[in-house]
Design a protein around this motif. Structure first.
Motif, PDB file in Angstrom:
ATOM      1  N   GLN A  38      20.228   6.861 -39.170  1.00  0.00           N
ATOM      2  CA  GLN A  38      20.051   8.179 -38.553  1.00  0.00           C
ATOM      3  C   GLN A  38      20.835   9.267 -39.267  1.00  0.00           C
ATOM      4  O   GLN A  38      20.346  10.349 -39.527  1.00  0.00           O
ATOM      5  CB  GLN A  38      20.528   8.126 -37.101  1.00  0.00           C
ATOM      6  CG  GLN A  38      19.421   7.778 -36.118  1.00  0.00           C
ATOM      7  CD  GLN A  38      19.949   7.703 -34.698  1.00  0.00           C
ATOM      8  OE1 GLN A  38      21.073   8.136 -34.425  1.00  0.00           O
ATOM      9  NE2 GLN A  38      19.158   7.161 -33.795  1.00  0.00           N
ATOM     10  N   LYS A  39      22.085   8.933 -39.573  1.00  0.00           N
ATOM     11  CA  LYS A  39      23.017   9.933 -40.089  1.00  0.00           C
ATOM     12  C   LYS A  39      22.747  10.244 -41.560  1.00  0.00           C
ATOM     13  O   LYS A  39      22.841  11.382 -41.985  1.00  0.00           O
ATOM     14  CB  LYS A  39      24.434   9.385 -39.916  1.00  0.00           C
ATOM     15  CG  LYS A  39      25.514  10.414 -39.888  1.00  0.00           C
ATOM     16  CD  LYS A  39      25.927  10.806 -38.488  1.00  0.00           C
ATOM     17  CE  LYS A  39      26.890  11.975 -38.541  1.00  0.00           C
ATOM     18  NZ  LYS A  39      27.137  12.580 -37.255  1.00  0.00           N
ATOM     19  N   LEU A  40      22.432   9.203 -42.359  1.00  0.00           N
ATOM     20  CA  LEU A  40      22.318   9.370 -43.807  1.00  0.00           C
ATOM     21  C   LEU A  40      20.886   9.230 -44.305  1.00  0.00           C
ATOM     22  O   LEU A  40      20.574   9.623 -45.418  1.00  0.00           O
ATOM     23  CB  LEU A  40      23.157   8.296 -44.531  1.00  0.00           C
ATOM     24  CG  LEU A  40      24.652   8.190 -44.193  1.00  0.00           C
ATOM     25  CD1 LEU A  40      25.215   6.898 -44.765  1.00  0.00           C
ATOM     26  CD2 LEU A  40      25.412   9.372 -44.773  1.00  0.00           C
ATOM     27  N   GLY A  41      20.028   8.594 -43.500  1.00  0.00           N
ATOM     28  CA  GLY A  41      18.685   8.290 -43.961  1.00  0.00           C
ATOM     29  C   GLY A  41      18.614   6.957 -44.677  1.00  0.00           C
ATOM     30  O   GLY A  41      17.542   6.522 -45.086  1.00  0.00           O
ATOM     31  N   PHE A  42      19.766   6.297 -44.851  1.00  0.00           N
ATOM     32  CA  PHE A  42      19.780   4.960 -45.475  1.00  0.00           C
ATOM     33  C   PHE A  42      21.048   4.239 -45.033  1.00  0.00           C
ATOM     34  O   PHE A  42      21.969   4.855 -44.516  1.00  0.00           O
ATOM     35  CB  PHE A  42      19.742   5.069 -47.004  1.00  0.00           C
ATOM     36  CG  PHE A  42      20.971   5.734 -47.578  1.00  0.00           C
ATOM     37  CD1 PHE A  42      21.061   7.119 -47.675  1.00  0.00           C
ATOM     38  CD2 PHE A  42      22.066   4.973 -48.007  1.00  0.00           C
ATOM     39  CE1 PHE A  42      22.193   7.740 -48.188  1.00  0.00           C
ATOM     40  CE2 PHE A  42      23.195   5.590 -48.524  1.00  0.00           C
ATOM     41  CZ  PHE A  42      23.259   6.984 -48.613  1.00  0.00           C
ATOM     42  N   VAL A  43      21.053   2.936 -45.230  1.00  0.00           N
ATOM     43  CA  VAL A  43      22.271   2.157 -44.984  1.00  0.00           C
ATOM     44  C   VAL A  43      22.880   1.823 -46.340  1.00  0.00           C
ATOM     45  O   VAL A  43      22.187   1.295 -47.213  1.00  0.00           O
ATOM     46  CB  VAL A  43      21.949   0.843 -44.230  1.00  0.00           C
ATOM     47  CG1 VAL A  43      23.226   0.052 -43.952  1.00  0.00           C
ATOM     48  CG2 VAL A  43      21.206   1.146 -42.932  1.00  0.00           C
TER      49      VAL A  43
END
Lengths: 95, 219
Positions: A38-43
């Motif tokens: 959610q926060k970055l668009g990726f893990v």
């Protein structure tokens, strides 16, 4: 036999331990994968690929037990392990 | 503050173990001198208290939570080396059995919550010994010092572990970690740790006065 009263303190805190379940919030930084998504668009790769071994009692829960009883059992297991390790250390040291 | 696996780069993992290993060795030798029939019940109980108190998650504004550590209490009664080693034992159990904190990050977690926590508590307590707030201050300092170590190590990960600007490990830098972690520990969890330390010493002094008689007048 006279019981060392400090054990009362440990016992008392164990009795109260379900209070620790009242918060749904995770600790800062200890988020699950969706948070990063959610926060970055990726893990981040390192976090996504962290070793996947499941501990015996993940997040202080016990398989087939309810949340509160699992938390109680986790507290008791943890406390017994602490006492056990110190007992073994003492035996090993004083040989 | 229990850093999971995958949050810090392999080089950070190696560095943290290289720092921690000799310190564990020194601490173990200190334990050798202190652990006997007399001290075993107290030291194992205080470490058990540390384990259990960490299960009391306290929510704070902003959607996160935290807990006390119990490290200052051990450091004040047994000295910082034993405090460091006891916390390491607790953190080891938490990592292996409960998945709370990683195994690769066990050394770092021990250095933060154990080493920084215990030594900062002892340092503050020695300087304030005869003040009534010395226990609170030692507890507060231990939580804040731990959070500083965690914030620094996590906060440098984006600089040392990124590919094409994309972080591989913990993604937020110091401008995020310092206010979030150190700030919340100064305002909330340090206060909780301070209150826990003060109350625990008081209760201990009532239950078994022999254990606190070396601490001075303000028990």
């Amino acid at each position: 036999m006279k019981i060392n009263k400090i054990y009362y303190l440990v016992f008392g805190l164990i009795v109260l331990v379900p209070l620790g379940l009242l918060s749904e919030n995770p600790a800062w930084g200890e988020w699950d994968m969706e948070y990063y998504e959610q926060k970055l668009g990726f893990v981040p790769d390192g976090i996504a690929n962290a070793s996947g071994t499941t501990p015996p009692l993940p997040d202080y829960s016990v398989p087939f037990l309810g949340e509160v009883s699992g938390y109680y059992l986790s507290a008791i297991v943890g406390v017994l392990l602490v006492f056990g390790i110190f007992y073994v250390l003492k035996k090993a040291i004083k040989r | 503050m229990h850093i999971p696996d995958g949050y810090i780069s392999p080089a950070s993992v190696v560095a943290s173990y290289m720092v921690a290993l000799p310190l564990w060795f020194i601490a173990f030798n200190k334990l050798k001198a202190k652990l006997d029939e007399e001290t075993l019940p107290l030291l194992s109980s205080l470490s058990a208290l540390s384990f259990v108190i960490m299960m009391f998650n306290i929510p704070i504004p902003g959607g996160t939570s935290g807990h006390a550590l119990g490290v200052a209490l051990i450091a004040l009664l047994f000295g910082p080396w034993i405090g460091f080693l006891s916390l390491s034992i607790v953190l080891f159990i938490q990592a292996i059995i409960f998945g709370d904190g990683g195994i690769s990050t066990f050394a770092l977690n021990s250095l933060a919550m154990g080493f920084a926590g215990a030594f900062s508590a002892s340092f503050v307590f020695e300087r304030l010994k005869n003040k009534s707030y010395s226990y609170f201050a030692a507890g507060w300092m231990s939580a804040v010092a731990s959070s500083v170590v965690v914030a620094l190590v996590l906060g440098i990960q984006p600089y040392i572990g990124s590919v094409d600007g994309k972080p591989l490990y913990f993604p937020f830098d110091l401008s995020v970690t310092l206010p979030a972690l150190v700030g919340s520990h100064m305002v909330f969890f340090g206060v909780v740790e301070g209150i826990f330390t003060k109350i625990a010493i008081k209760v201990l002094g009532k239950l078994e006065p022999k254990y606190t008689k070396n601490l001075g007048a303000n028990v």
